[in-house]
Scaffold this motif. Structure first.
Motif, PDB file in Angstrom:
ATOM      1  N   GLY A  30       0.809  -1.208   0.000  1.00 39.38           N
ATOM      2  CA  GLY A  30       0.000   0.000   0.000  1.00 39.38           C
ATOM      3  C   GLY A  30       0.844   1.260   0.000  1.00 39.38           C
ATOM      4  O   GLY A  30       0.503   2.253  -0.644  1.00 39.38           O
ATOM      5  N   ARG A  31       1.978   1.217   0.725  1.00 36.07           N
ATOM      6  CA  ARG A  31       2.872   2.386   0.742  1.00 36.07           C
ATOM      7  C   ARG A  31       3.530   2.587  -0.619  1.00 36.07           C
ATOM      8  O   ARG A  31       3.763   3.712  -1.059  1.00 36.07           O
ATOM      9  CB  ARG A  31       3.947   2.208   1.815  1.00 36.07           C
ATOM     10  N   ASP A  32       3.835   1.461  -1.284  1.00 33.44           N
ATOM     11  CA  ASP A  32       4.520   1.534  -2.574  1.00 33.44           C
ATOM     12  C   ASP A  32       3.585   1.948  -3.705  1.00 33.44           C
ATOM     13  O   ASP A  32       4.043   2.419  -4.748  1.00 33.44           O
ATOM     14  CB  ASP A  32       5.154   0.183  -2.928  1.00 33.44           C
ATOM     15  N   GLY A  33       2.285   1.746  -3.525  1.00 35.71           N
ATOM     16  CA  GLY A  33       1.347   2.108  -4.586  1.00 35.71           C
ATOM     17  C   GLY A  33       0.159   1.171  -4.650  1.00 35.71           C
ATOM     18  O   GLY A  33      -0.503   0.918  -3.647  1.00 35.71           O
ATOM     19  N   PHE A  34      -0.051   0.600  -5.816  1.00 39.00           N
ATOM     20  CA  PHE A  34      -1.240  -0.191  -6.093  1.00 39.00           C
ATOM     21  C   PHE A  34      -1.152  -1.589  -5.465  1.00 39.00           C
ATOM     22  O   PHE A  34      -0.091  -2.195  -5.450  1.00 39.00           O
ATOM     23  CB  PHE A  34      -1.398  -0.321  -7.612  1.00 39.00           C
ATOM     24  N   VAL A  35      -2.280  -2.083  -4.977  1.00 38.71           N
ATOM     25  CA  VAL A  35      -2.353  -3.467  -4.508  1.00 38.71           C
ATOM     26  C   VAL A  35      -3.791  -3.953  -4.658  1.00 38.71           C
ATOM     27  O   VAL A  35      -4.745  -3.187  -4.510  1.00 38.71           O
ATOM     28  CB  VAL A  35      -1.906  -3.600  -3.031  1.00 38.71           C
TER      29      VAL A  35
END
Length: 426
Positions: A30-35
């Motif tokens: 979630g911190r990195d982007g899409f999930v």
């Protein structure tokens, strides 16, 4: 995206990340982007426990975990998460930006893979999963995402007729589910969208190229590349497995005919291929028409295939073996090792699943298990093929233990047919 998991974060039974490991993975994603994620619930597991005891339920869970791990690796790659989040619940998650439609029919295909027969105490059982789907919100933490999946799973419990539910209550666009792909597959077989790649196999002792395993792929004009697991699940829904297998076999045999005659070709076959009772006749004709030498061909069958109809499989395999075709038992050592097959069928090789190879360089128990399997194969005059070899340390152990053939990204991933020829000349 990847991080090392502490032993305390792993589920003891399946070896998968547990609930804490899944939550941490989802936090990082979630911190990195899409999930996006799906939660798979096995609602009949308690019935299995009552009928076959807790040990029977544990065996079923291990088998489901393996099927999910294989599916995720095939369709989503090594960056995907597969975790056991509860007693009868599993999580699959991916950081890939897949469309809602694709995520939905991946869930359908996974459901088919899980619901295939498995054997407990000599009886075939089926587990029908229910699956909750979700796309993470921007900045959403793992705990919140899992909570939304839990709520959707509870709603599925209250709706016995439903098998798949989006956590936000929405649905994919009409005509975009796996069912809609069945009609497309018929055309794809004629539009050259179904391609064949080849996973090289190498001699452990010398490092020389031994042959290659054919892998089907669907180059879908909208969704991109679709892996074999989902491709055959779609074919199964549309009663197209036999046509698909014949298509892949024809392409693979024709391509391998251009290779040096020292190289072998391996083809995967399924339970559905044996169902009509004409498999040996059909495959024999394909081999003869191709001009490929039958003694250079290996058919790979899984224990799940044998479970479906042992007698028909045995008859067809024996007929093909008379023509020189060899047989390998795939995924050996996972789920339910069918020792009856080792005695009754003309099997030439056992393929060790990647899950057995993964930790052999650092876990003495895993190495002992592989060592015992290799010793058994030697006693039965069979060869051993190891899948999923990714490190020199793994290969070193396999060499010391006497493994014959290996495949994996350490040396090469799937290649086009012409690249196999180039590799052979190196």
């Amino acid at each position: 995206m990847k991080r090392a998991l502490a032993e305390s974060e792993r589920d003891v039974l399946t070896g998968l990340p547990g609930a804490a490991g899944a939550r941490d993975w989802l936090d990082a994603a979630g911190r990195d982007g899409f999930v996006q994620a799906m939660q798979v619930s096995l609602q009949r597991l308690q019935t299995v426990n009552l009928a076959y005891g807790m040990s029977g339920g544990d065996l079923a869970l291990v088998e489901v975990a393996q099927r999910m791990a294989d599916f995720a690796l095939e369709e989503l790659g090594p960056e995907a998460l597969v975790a056991r989040s509860g007693g009868a619940e599993f999580i699959i998650a991916s950081p890939l930006p897949l469309s809602r439609a694709r995520w939905h029919w991946l869930a359908e295909a996974l459901g088919q893979a899980i619901s295939r027969p498995m054997t407990l105490d000599g009886e075939a059982i089926r587990l029908q999963p229910r699956t909750a789907l979700i796309r993470g919100l921007t900045g959403e933490g793992g705990a919140d995402l899992l909570d939304r999946l839990d709520q959707a799973s509870l709603e599925l419990l209250r709706s016995p007729a439903r098998r798949i539910l989006w956590a936000d209550g929405s649905h994919p666009a009409r005509g975009q589910s796996a069912a809609s792909l069945e009609a497309e597959l018929i055309g794809a077989l004629h539009r050259d969208e179904i391609t064949v790649l080849f996973q090289p196999q190498f001699d452990v002792a010398s490092g020389a190229l031994h042959g290659a395993e054919a892998l089907a792929r669907w180059e879908h004009p909208k969704f991109g590349r679709i892996g074999a697991e989902t491709l055959f699940a779609v074919a199964e829904r549309g009663d197209l497995v036999t046509q698909l297998t014949e298509h892949v076999a024809q392409r693979a045999l024709a391509a391998a005919l251009t290779w040096p005659n020292t190289l072998r070709l391996s083809l995967n076959v399924t339970a559905e291929d044996f169902a009509l009772g004409r498999f040996a006749e059909t495959m024999g004709a394909l081999i003869r028409n191709s001009g490929f030498a039958p003694d250079r061909l290996t058919l790979e069958i899984t224990e799940r295939t044998l479970i479906a109809d042992f007698e028909d499989c045995a008859t067809a395999i024996a007929d093909l073996a008379e023509d020189g075709v060899r047989v390998a038992l795939d995924d050996f050592g996972t789920g339910f090792s069918n020792f009856r097959a080792l005695k009754a069928l003309p099997i030439d090789a056992l393929k060790l699943d990647r899950s057995l190879v993964k930790d052999i360089a650092r876990d003495r128990r895993d190495r002992a298990i592989v060592s015992a399997m290799i010793a058994m194969a030697r006693a039965l005059d069979m060869k051993i093929v190891a899948e999923g070899v990714e490190t020199e340390a793994q290969l070193g152990v396999l060499r010391e233990e006497g493994c014959d053939i290996f495949q994996g990204f350490l040396r090469a991933g799937p290649l086009a047919a012409q690249d196999v020829t180039v590799l052979a000349e190196l």
